[in-house]
Design a protein around this motif. Structure first.
Motif, mmCIF file in Angstrom:
data_model
loop_
_atom_site.group_PDB
_atom_site.id
_atom_site.type_symbol
_atom_site.label_atom_id
_atom_site.label_comp_id
_atom_site.label_asym_id
_atom_site.label_seq_id
_atom_site.Cartn_x
_atom_site.Cartn_y
_atom_site.Cartn_z
ATOM 1 N N ILE A 74 -8.501 -21.250 39.749
ATOM 2 C CA ILE A 74 -8.218 -22.048 38.732
ATOM 3 C C ILE A 74 -9.077 -23.391 38.544
ATOM 4 O O ILE A 74 -9.411 -23.794 37.675
ATOM 5 C CB ILE A 74 -6.757 -22.477 39.111
ATOM 6 C CG1 ILE A 74 -5.743 -21.337 38.705
ATOM 7 C CG2 ILE A 74 -6.162 -23.895 38.205
ATOM 8 C CD1 ILE A 74 -4.217 -21.734 39.515
ATOM 9 N N LEU A 75 -9.539 -23.869 40.023
ATOM 10 C CA LEU A 75 -10.423 -25.068 39.593
ATOM 11 C C LEU A 75 -11.824 -24.750 39.299
ATOM 12 O O LEU A 75 -12.338 -25.477 38.495
ATOM 13 C CB LEU A 75 -10.649 -25.347 41.280
ATOM 14 C CG LEU A 75 -9.289 -26.137 41.916
ATOM 15 C CD1 LEU A 75 -9.320 -26.499 43.493
ATOM 16 C CD2 LEU A 75 -8.718 -27.229 41.237
ATOM 17 N N LEU A 76 -12.217 -23.470 39.623
ATOM 18 C CA LEU A 76 -13.540 -23.192 38.938
ATOM 19 C C LEU A 76 -13.475 -22.854 37.584
ATOM 20 O O LEU A 76 -14.381 -22.978 36.691
ATOM 21 C CB LEU A 76 -13.965 -21.655 39.577
ATOM 22 C CG LEU A 76 -14.340 -21.876 40.963
ATOM 23 C CD1 LEU A 76 -14.689 -20.203 41.685
ATOM 24 C CD2 LEU A 76 -15.698 -22.546 41.247
ATOM 25 N N SER A 83 -1.584 -22.762 32.516
ATOM 26 C CA SER A 83 -0.554 -23.194 31.774
ATOM 27 C C SER A 83 0.373 -24.460 32.146
ATOM 28 O O SER A 83 0.775 -24.443 33.255
ATOM 29 C CB SER A 83 0.420 -22.010 31.283
ATOM 30 O OG SER A 83 1.418 -22.397 30.321
ATOM 31 N N GLY A 84 0.364 -25.431 31.135
ATOM 32 C CA GLY A 84 1.065 -26.552 31.645
ATOM 33 C C GLY A 84 0.346 -27.698 32.355
ATOM 34 O O GLY A 84 0.795 -28.821 32.542
ATOM 35 N N GLY A 85 -0.902 -27.120 32.729
ATOM 36 C CA GLY A 85 -1.755 -28.190 33.505
ATOM 37 C C GLY A 85 -1.776 -28.309 34.920
ATOM 38 O O GLY A 85 -0.675 -27.632 35.532
ATOM 39 N N PHE A 110 1.277 -27.162 37.873
ATOM 40 C CA PHE A 110 1.005 -26.112 38.796
ATOM 41 C C PHE A 110 1.124 -26.550 40.296
ATOM 42 O O PHE A 110 1.658 -25.857 41.070
ATOM 43 C CB PHE A 110 -0.476 -25.701 38.300
ATOM 44 C CG PHE A 110 -0.905 -24.792 39.590
ATOM 45 C CD1 PHE A 110 -0.543 -23.429 39.508
ATOM 46 C CD2 PHE A 110 -1.650 -25.199 40.943
ATOM 47 C CE1 PHE A 110 -0.931 -22.504 40.528
ATOM 48 C CE2 PHE A 110 -2.157 -24.403 41.832
ATOM 49 C CZ PHE A 110 -1.593 -23.013 41.619
ATOM 50 N N LEU A 111 0.635 -27.891 40.418
ATOM 51 C CA LEU A 111 1.062 -28.362 41.656
ATOM 52 C C LEU A 111 2.558 -28.624 42.068
ATOM 53 O O LEU A 111 2.857 -28.455 43.501
ATOM 54 C CB LEU A 111 0.223 -29.558 42.230
ATOM 55 C CG LEU A 111 -1.354 -29.334 41.944
ATOM 56 C CD1 LEU A 111 -2.140 -30.753 41.860
ATOM 57 C CD2 LEU A 111 -1.979 -28.387 43.299
#
Length: 838
Positions: free
Chosen positions: A33-35, A48-50, A54-55
């Protein structure tokens, strides 16, 4: 017809379920996701949703592994602020620190956060997340780079990561489903590879054949002379295939496509989905789309966020331009066609904005403290010159001449004027009138052409225009005339590098003594040993082939700052001319002399030369004359083209033994060239075989045929110049183009010339075919390369000009803090090189 072993290849099932792979760990999932967030320019669209959402979800669902990762993020102080509320620069640092946390050993403490600017810790390339790169680093810093790519990237002008980011695709293919592939087009499809195997086609050719499929069907694929791919490609894996589809034995087949895998984390799994736009880059020999795409994708992910934003923030917001990092991503891998155009508009504006800042600052620098003499000619001098001509000026010539004379008489601001006009519109007459005014006022004038051949042609043209005023010539490179009411003779000379040392020494002495009033030559005129103490007017022909420094050097010679008139037979729209040459005022000769014929143009295949020769003979028998142009003087083993010397002998001996066939080329002595051209003009020759020396200065109204043999060897502007040598009398005239083995680009040039007669429209086509950098000679002109701007961007051109002028009015030195990135961007533009003349 080749055998086709694929006929026996089992039909691949349209849909198969891939073997279930290991579910990624939480750390691996977060790392992907970060890449992806890096690749998408930190727009918070990787999940999705930012990332905040997610966190938050992760906190609720975290097991032991997730708790450990969250502890590291907390220790690095990454959970104290909302990611959504961070500015792009802070988002970049957040993602970088989060990736460092994920790289820490699973049983150790959180990875320490490096201070900004510290050298990155050395890491194992197979394990480490890619570190951010400065765009200024060499392209060799990319992981996808290999030393064998160095020469190919060099040919594309790619030396740094920044160069790679600005190496834009020439087009985009839409990623298709198998069922949507069309024959005879280069396309991109994502599919699963079935049963790759090595096969033999015919007696000797080995190849790899397979099938690719998706949920809409299957298609055969064959890689000729690449049997090794049968072992290298993995069955039941998804790949991206880019290539041409053809129909063979009633079935579609993709031939030798380029293949890129879709391994998770490889950068393509999200970018190569059906419906997405996939880049197709300009290539050079030895470089593949796959290799260049890998480099560009890595550069985007690691360096695009670090590209400095040159445009001021308030200007960006006022015109709703994308941030530069996001624009670069969308230029290469756009989400949609509208997003691609949005990014193109933003990047094109920046190009034109920087360009306009450059030329406006140049103009300011040239005018700052510059003063010139006012050239007030004796009453009746210009009318006396015009009355001596064997023709009357057109209304356009009279209008432009008045604009030039008004500049010359104004003072103390030196004239800086661009004179552009169609082939045969009469630019030389206007320039000669201005030079005569300077001489009659007691000063010197100089006219420079980019080559010796063109300089000689101008001297011969000037000699012919002044025939009615000339005194006996002392030698072939000098001419003296009397022009009422000037009380003394006006002397005119030619100075080129191929002259003898004695001739050059004599001309240098005459110039230094002020005894030579007007000199015609090449860029050698700006060399220090050529003294022109009373230079008041400099005329530059074919200005796009002269560098900014050459023009500036001329202005530093002589009396104060000499007036400058630059001429071009490559017409461009007014708004574009003002943008590209903002340091010059513009005059346009938009009218041809009366009686000019529209020349019929036809492209002919080489095997039809005999028919062309018969047509040429009929024209000569009707009392007319013909030019035959070849690209070379003598034959060359390195170039597959006919040569003038040998072809003149063949035509005179075998094809036209009963006609008078002459020869003209640039290596002949000038006196001999003048004799040949005069013989042709007087009708003592029927056919003139020539190299491109007839590009300018030849006026033979009785000539009705321009045959260019080897037409694919010439540029569009030069071919249009050749065509302008005929159609000058009352008779129908023809331009016939013979091309031996034209490339696809050459065929487009010849087709354009066949269909378009208007020089302005032809210039638009030429710009589209060659691109702005080559068309405008940016290497010579000192202008930056234009990669995104188009000729059709008229409104964007004018907007860039207005914004640049407004900004310089507020901050002429770009000294304000918000304008320092602009100053750095301008400093990165490649400066022109003295003496860099094509």
């Amino acid at each position: 017809m080749r055998a086709h072993p694929a006929d026996s290849l089992p039909q691949a099932p349209p849909v198969q379920t891939r073997p279930r792979s290991r579910r990624p760990s939480k750390r691996e999932a977060f790392q992907r996701i970060l890449l992806l967030e890096e690749q998408r320019g930190y727009e918070d669209r990787a999940v999705s949703g930012g990332l905040d959402r997610f966190l938050a979800r992760w906190r609720q669902e975290a097991g032991p592994e997730g708790d450990a990762l969250l502890a590291r993020l907390k220790a690095a102080r990454l959970l104290e602020a909302s990611y959504q509320e961070l500015l792009p620069e802070r988002r970049q640092r957040w993602v970088r620190r989060a990736l460092e946390c994920l790289e820490a050993p699973s049983n150790g403490p959180a990875a320490p956060v490096q201070p900004a600017g510290a050298a990155p810790a050395r890491q194992d390339k197979t394990r480490a997340a890619p570190q951010p790169l400065s765009p200024d680093q060499p392209v060799a810093a990319l992981r996808a780079y290999t030393p064998r790519l160095a020469p190919t990237l060099g040919r594309l002008g790619v030396a740094t990561v920044h160069d790679l980011l600005y190496c834009f695709p020439r087009r985009h293919n839409t990623v298709l489903k198998v069922a949507d592939l069309q024959p005879d087009e280069e396309q991109t499809v994502v599919g699963t590879l079935w049963e790759p195997r090595k096969v033999r086609l015919g007696r000797s050719m080995e190849a790899t054949e397979a099938a690719i499929g998706d949920d809409t069907g299957n298609i055969r694929v064959v890689w000729f002379q690449q049997p090794y791919l049968a072992q290298r490609l993995k069955p039941n894996e998804k790949y991206v295939f880019s290539g041409r589809v053809r129909v063979y034995r009633g079935r579609r087949e993709m031939e030798s496509p380029q293949v890129e895998d879709l391994r998770p984390g490889g950068g393509l799994d999200d970018l190569a989905q059906p419906g997405r736009l996939f880049p197709v880059y300009p290539l050079t020999e030895g470089l593949t789309q796959r290799a260049l795409r890998r480099l560009v994708r890595e550069a985007l992910g690691r360096a695009a966020p670090g590209v400095e934003e040159a445009l001021p923030q308030e200007l960006q917001e006022r015109h709703q331009f994308l941030p530069v990092g996001r624009a670069l991503w969308q230029a290469h891998y756009p989400d949609s066609l509208p997003r691609r155009e949005e990014s193109r508009r933003r990047l094109a504006f920046e190009e034109l904005f920087l360009l306009q800042l450059n030329v406006l600052r140049q103009r300011h620098a040239l005018e700052a403290g510059a003063s010139s003499v006012a050239l007030l000619p004796p009453r009746g001098l210009v009318d006396s010159f015009l009355a001596s001509l064997p023709f009357a000026l057109t209304a356009a010539q009279r209008r432009v001449l008045q604009e030039v004379l008004a500049d010359l008489t104004r003072g103390p601001r030196p004239m800086g004027r661009l004179l552009q006009g169609e082939v045969g519109s009469g630019k030389t007459v206007v320039a000669l009138a201005a030079l005569l005014v300077a001489a009659a006022c007691g000063y010197q004038g100089a006219m420079m052409a980019p080559t010796e051949v063109l300089a000689e042609q101008h001297f011969l043209t000037v000699s012919r225009l002044l025939e009615g005023l000339a005194r006996p010539r002392r030698e072939e490179s000098l001419l003296a005339i009397y022009l009422d009411p000037c009380p003394r003779p006006i002397t005119i000379g030619l100075l080129v590098g191929s002259m003898t040392e004695a001739q050059k020494d004599e001309l240098h002495r005459l110039l230094a003594d002020g005894a030579l009033d007007i000199v015609l030559g090449t860029h050698a005129l700006i060399q220090e040993e050529v003294a022109m103490p009373r230079l008041a007017l400099a005329v530059v022909d074919e200005q796009h082939r002269f560098g900014v420094l050459q023009r500036a050097a001329l202005r530093r010679r002589g009396v104060g700052s000499p007036h400058l008139l630059v001429m071009s037979a490559t017409p461009i729209p007014r708004s574009l001319a003002l943008t590209l040459y903002g340091d010059l005022d513009l005059s346009t000769l938009d009218e041809l002399p009366p009686g000019r014929q529209q020349v019929q143009t036809k492209v002919i295949k080489p095997e039809r030369r005999g028919t062309v020769y018969q047509f040429l003979r009929r024209e000569v028998q009707a009392g007319h004359q013909a030019f035959v142009i070849y690209p070379l003087i003598d034959e060359s083993e390195a170039v597959n083209a006919r040569a003038a010397v040998k072809e003149q002998e063949r035509l005179a001996r075998e094809v036209f033994p009963d006609l008078r066939v002459g020869l003209l080329h640039g290596q002949m002595p000038m006196e001999k060239k003048q004799q040949v051209m005069e013989s042709f003009r007087q009708g003592r020759l029927d056919v003139l075989v020539s190299t491109p020396v007839v590009e300018v200065g030849i006026d033979v109204p009785n000539a009705t045929i321009m045959l260019v043999d080897g037409a694919d060897r010439f540029g569009l502007a030069q071919l249009h110049q050749f065509r302008g040598r005929v159609g000058r009398g009352p008779h129908p005239s023809y331009c016939i183009l013979v091309a031996e083995s034209p490339s696809q680009e050459a065929r487009r040039r010849l087709s354009a010339l066949e269909k378009i007669a208007d020089g302005f429209k032809l210039a638009e086509v030429d710009l589209e075919l060659r691109g702005p950098g080559e068309f405008f000679g940016t290497r010579q002109s000192g202008l930056p390369d234009l990669r995104m701007a188009r000729l059709s961007d008229q409104e964007l051109l004018l907007l860039a000009r207005r914004e640049a002028q407004a900004l310089l009015d507020r901050d002429p030195e770009l000294a304000l803090p918000q304008h320092r990135p602009l100053a750095r961007a301008l400093a990165r533009l490649r400066p022109p090189v003295a003496g860099d003349v094509s």
